[in-house]
Each structure stands twice: as C-alpha cells, then as structure tokens.
Design a protein around this motif. Structure first.
Motif, PDB file in Angstrom:
ATOM      1  N   UNK A 120      -4.604  18.271  29.371  1.00 41.67           N
ATOM      2  CA  UNK A 120      -4.991  19.377  28.358  1.00 41.67           C
ATOM      3  C   UNK A 120      -5.428  18.730  27.052  1.00 41.67           C
ATOM      4  N   UNK A 121      -4.389  17.889  26.533  1.00 41.84           N
ATOM      5  CA  UNK A 121      -4.544  17.252  25.141  1.00 41.84           C
ATOM      6  C   UNK A 121      -5.794  16.399  25.265  1.00 41.84           C
ATOM      7  N   UNK A 122      -6.259  15.982  26.373  1.00 41.14           N
ATOM      8  CA  UNK A 122      -7.582  15.440  26.194  1.00 41.14           C
ATOM      9  C   UNK A 122      -8.749  15.989  26.720  1.00 41.14           C
ATOM     10  N   UNK A 123      -8.819  16.844  27.584  1.00 45.24           N
ATOM     11  CA  UNK A 123      -9.965  17.493  27.880  1.00 45.24           C
ATOM     12  C   UNK A 123     -10.033  19.029  27.585  1.00 45.24           C
ATOM     13  N   UNK A 124      -8.974  19.635  26.942  1.00 40.52           N
ATOM     14  CA  UNK A 124      -8.669  21.063  26.386  1.00 40.52           C
ATOM     15  C   UNK A 124      -8.410  22.064  27.556  1.00 40.52           C
ATOM     16  N   UNK A 125      -8.111  22.868  27.155  1.00 46.12           N
ATOM     17  CA  UNK A 125      -7.624  24.011  28.203  1.00 46.12           C
ATOM     18  C   UNK A 125      -6.637  25.153  27.338  1.00 46.12           C
ATOM     19  N   UNK A 146       0.767  33.752  21.143  1.00 47.19           N
ATOM     20  CA  UNK A 146      -0.687  33.614  20.675  1.00 47.19           C
ATOM     21  C   UNK A 146      -1.209  32.534  21.675  1.00 47.19           C
ATOM     22  N   UNK A 147      -2.122  33.265  22.303  1.00 51.84           N
ATOM     23  CA  UNK A 147      -2.748  32.629  23.384  1.00 51.84           C
ATOM     24  C   UNK A 147      -4.182  31.987  22.998  1.00 51.84           C
ATOM     25  N   UNK A 148      -4.701  31.016  23.261  1.00 57.04           N
ATOM     26  CA  UNK A 148      -6.120  30.572  23.123  1.00 57.04           C
ATOM     27  C   UNK A 148      -6.204  29.462  24.079  1.00 57.04           C
ATOM     28  N   UNK A 149      -7.641  29.513  24.255  1.00 56.77           N
ATOM     29  CA  UNK A 149      -8.278  28.416  25.035  1.00 56.77           C
ATOM     30  C   UNK A 149      -8.879  27.217  23.900  1.00 56.77           C
ATOM     31  N   UNK A 150      -8.622  26.045  23.926  1.00 53.62           N
ATOM     32  CA  UNK A 150      -9.097  25.184  22.931  1.00 53.62           C
ATOM     33  C   UNK A 150      -9.995  24.018  23.570  1.00 53.62           C
ATOM     34  N   UNK A 151     -10.712  23.543  22.782  1.00 56.36           N
ATOM     35  CA  UNK A 151     -11.623  22.331  23.003  1.00 56.36           C
ATOM     36  C   UNK A 151     -11.068  20.868  23.346  1.00 56.36           C
ATOM     37  N   UNK A 158      -9.965  22.250  18.476  1.00 57.97           N
ATOM     38  CA  UNK A 158     -10.433  23.726  17.718  1.00 57.97           C
ATOM     39  C   UNK A 158     -10.448  24.545  18.997  1.00 57.97           C
ATOM     40  N   UNK A 159     -10.212  25.972  18.821  1.00 63.36           N
ATOM     41  CA  UNK A 159     -10.433  26.959  19.500  1.00 63.36           C
ATOM     42  C   UNK A 159     -11.885  27.119  20.230  1.00 63.36           C
ATOM     43  N   UNK A 160     -11.979  27.328  21.405  1.00 58.39           N
ATOM     44  CA  UNK A 160     -13.281  27.314  21.933  1.00 58.39           C
ATOM     45  C   UNK A 160     -13.926  28.830  21.486  1.00 58.39           C
ATOM     46  N   UNK A 161     -15.290  28.825  21.717  1.00 58.14           N
ATOM     47  CA  UNK A 161     -15.952  30.066  21.335  1.00 58.14           C
ATOM     48  C   UNK A 161     -15.411  31.318  22.187  1.00 58.14           C
ATOM     49  N   UNK A 162     -14.852  32.191  21.666  1.00 57.33           N
ATOM     50  CA  UNK A 162     -14.453  33.354  22.267  1.00 57.33           C
ATOM     51  C   UNK A 162     -12.960  33.010  22.772  1.00 57.33           C
ATOM     52  N   UNK A 163     -12.369  31.820  22.256  1.00 60.96           N
ATOM     53  CA  UNK A 163     -11.266  31.201  22.894  1.00 60.96           C
ATOM     54  C   UNK A 163      -9.780  32.170  22.945  1.00 60.96           C
ATOM     55  N   UNK A 164      -9.789  33.142  21.895  1.00 60.98           N
ATOM     56  CA  UNK A 164      -8.722  33.817  22.097  1.00 60.98           C
ATOM     57  C   UNK A 164      -8.692  34.885  23.179  1.00 60.98           C
TER      58      UNK A 164
END
Length: 222
Positions: A120-125, A146-151, A158-164
């Motif tokens: 996850x640290x490498x490819x995001x998630x 506080x949940x979010x999808x990241x790049x 950084x947080x993905x578009x619409x990541x929250x």
C-alpha cells in the motif's frame, strides 16, 4: 436479592461518591461540545471523520487490540514494519479531552496482514486513523475513523480525487456482513448519517470535496 444488591450499590455511591455509568449510546455529536468532524492535519485544515464504530458495538471491538483485529478481518493492518512517516494528526471529539492524537493508523494490506501494507505504501490504497471518544463529558467509547484513499509513493501519498468518499465507501463495503480473523467472527451493519458535517470543501485538507455522509458501523462479535 436483586433489590438488595441495587440498594447496596446506591448506598456505596452515596457514601464514596462513586459515579455509575454505562455506555448506552452509539456516539455523541462532537460539535455539540466544541469538537469537530474534521481532524487537525496540522495546516489549519482537516480530514473528515467519516466512519464511526458505534459505542454499542461489542466492547472487545472498541479496545486497541480489538479494533486492530477487526481491521485485519476487513483487509487492513499496521503500517509497513511499524514505520510511520509524517506527524500524527489530532482530533477533538467534544468529549472533554480536547485535541488528542490518533490512537493508531492502519493501511490496506491486500490480503497479507504481515507485509501487505508495504505494498500500500508503494502503490497507494485505503487507510484510516482512529480516535476514541472517551472523555468525561461524552464517554460513548465510540471510535471515529478518518478514512481516505491515497495515491502511490510517486504522488507523495496525497489523497486521491474524491478520496474521502471513496475510502469510506470501500471500508464500509468490506466491513458490512460477516468477517473473521484470528478465530474471532464479526457481524457488521451500517447506517449513513447526515448533518454531522456539511458537504463540500470548507476546512477540508487538500481541497477535496466530501459528501457530508458519516457511516455508523455497529460491529458485533458472534
């Protein structure tokens, strides 16, 4: 006999100033007592606390070890080799404790609780931070996430578009129904709540809009 025991308890309360309390609420609205549904990301902005694990969940779920085991049952685990980059973020849950740093941060493990979070640290998630509402003024025991999808790492996480909203929805989809880990089985239901946080970008980190929905999870050990 029950009446005698109850009378004795009342006498003890009167004699020693004991406070008898029982958690009987899913959560308290943080904004009712000076708190916020946005945490503090350290730059004057915050990430939405967009999932609540209800205080009416099984008590063992609401402990540090308990939320970790539940998280593993839905595809999250501790950070890669326990290494955390960046400062912890704080939140004020309106419980009288003021701003308190996150209890733990957990990341998507892609099916491998041991080293999957390194991927996850490498490819995001997906990932989330945990805050416990347990202060003297609002002791629900609920966990605010506080949940979010990241790049990926090339985008500096950084947080993905619409990541929250995406992060919340992915976590809820993984949690609802029956899951298990390490011999513990869970049954989880979800309820969407509006009115706790206004939709939009006001005060939100990275200027990413969120839809104002907070999902309440009630997690029962079966």
């Amino acid at each position: 006999m029950a009446r005698v025991a109850f009378f004795a308890l009342l006498c003890a309360q009167a004699a020693f100033g004991l406070t008898i309390s029982k958690r009987a609420t899913a959560y308290f609205n943080p904004t009712a007592n000076g708190g916020s549904l946005l945490n503090n990301a350290g730059n004057g902005l915050g990430e939405p606390l967009n999932v609540i694990v209800s205080g009416l969940s099984s008590p063992d779920v609401l402990t540090d070890d308990g939320i970790l085991n539940f998280a593993r049952s839905i595809g999250f685990s501790e950070e890669c080799f326990g290494i955390h980059l960046g400062d912890p973020q704080s939140a004020n849950l309106g419980d009288g404790n003021g701003a308190v740093n996150q209890t733990i941060e957990l990341r998507q493990d892609f099916g491998d609780p041991s080293v999957g979070t390194c991927l996850e640290s490498l490819i995001g998630g997906n990932h989330f931070r945990v805050y416990r509402q347990n202060g003297p003024q609002a002791n629900s025991g609920a966990l605010f996430l506080a949940v979010s999808h990241e790049e990926d790492v090339s985008e500096n996480h950084t947080i993905s578009p619409d990541g929250y909203d995406v992060g919340r929805n992915e976590l809820v989809a993984a949690a609802v129904g029956n899951t298990n880990f390490n011999g513990v089985s869970y049954s989880t239901t979800a309820q969407d709540i509006t009115g706790l946080i206004a939709p939009g970008t006001n005060g939100v980190n990275h200027d990413i809009a969120q839809d104002g929905i907070v999902t309440l999870l009630t997690v029962t050990i079966v």
